[in-house]
Design an enzyme around this catalytic site. Structure first.
Site, PDB file in Angstrom:
ATOM      1  CB  SER A 169     -82.221 -64.569  45.388  1.00  0.00           C
ATOM      2  OG  SER A 169     -82.306 -64.560  43.978  1.00  0.00           O
ATOM      3  CE  LYS A 213     -83.912 -68.167  43.003  1.00  0.00           C
ATOM      4  NZ  LYS A 213     -83.751 -67.145  44.064  1.00  0.00           N
TER       5      LYS A 213
END
Length: 242
Positions: free
Chosen positions: A38, A99
């Site tokens: 990701s 993230k």
């Protein structure tokens, strides 16, 4: 008698070592392994990194098992837009996610056809060379690569399969106070604040990703140790994370 004393000394040494490790892990640095794609191209599957726990201060999530020693954060300092952070997924308050901080408290965030808008302004996006990820069977997954420029001028790489994927359109939302909007750099392959994660409370931040201390391609079998040296990504070792 001497054997008993040696046993006691050994137990004390083990206990001290465990306590020191817990203190370092809780207050200074904690290692993490990247399990998913990701955050390509910034972080690769098989990267190992250190996260600084002191950067944003401490909450219960700074400690093993998220021990509820106190509420909120102490000695806190707020993250900056563009920081790469580890946090506890607010959906279960236990799973570690990594993230990039895209939205700060009070910001308005929106996506239209893959383009990110912050407070009504479309961010600049510069074309870069195509990025290729090899899957487990050796096939090539090709991505469009861009440099995205955040409002404060910080630049970082992102990947897009296209600008017409399922999460490339996102209605404008306003981030509540004390919360952050997180996105993966691999935009079309990331479960983040656009999808299931939602807004991330300040308390859930674990720390800031600082640098890689190891990286290897772990697609080959673990029982083939003679292949391990060739799988180490030497060029990524000790790289800082931006």
């Amino acid at each position: 008698m001497e054997k008993e004393e040696n046993l006691v000394d050994t137990i004390k040494t083990i206990v001290y070592a465990i306590l020191i490790a817990v203190v370092i892990r809780s207050l200074w640095f904690e290692p993490f392994k990247i399990p998913s794609g990701s955050m390509y191209p910034t972080l690769h599957v098989g990267d190992y990194l250190f996260v600084s726990k002191y950067t944003y201060g401490y909450s219960k999530h700074s400690f093993p098992f998220s021990l509820p020693l106190f509420d909120g954060r102490i000695w806190d300092d707020e993250p900056k837009r563009g920081d790469v952070v580890v946090f506890k997924n607010p959906q279960d308050n236990s799973t570690d996610f990594i993230k990039r901080v895209i939205g700060l408290p009070g910001d308005k965030i929106m996506l239209k056809k893959g383009r990110l808008y912050i407070n009504g302004r479309q961010l600049e996006r510069k074309n870069e060379q195509e990025f290729v990820i090899r899957n487990r069977v050796g096939g090539a997954e090709r991505y469009n690569q861009y440099v995205e420029v955040l409002p404060e001028g910080k630049e970082h790489f992102i990947l897009e399969v296209s600008d017409y994927e399922i999460n490339d359109d996102f209605d404008e939302v306003k981030i509540p106070e004390g919360h952050y909007f997180m996105m993966g750099d691999n935009r079309d392959r990331s479960d983040d604040s656009r999808v299931n994660v939602g807004f991330v409370p300040y308390e859930n931040l674990v720390g800031k990703a600082r640098f890689l201390f190891f990286s290897h391609n772990d697609k080959d079998a673990w029982y083939m140790p003679w292949t391990w040296p060739k799988k180490i990504r030497w060029s990524r070792l000790f790289n800082t994370i931006d």
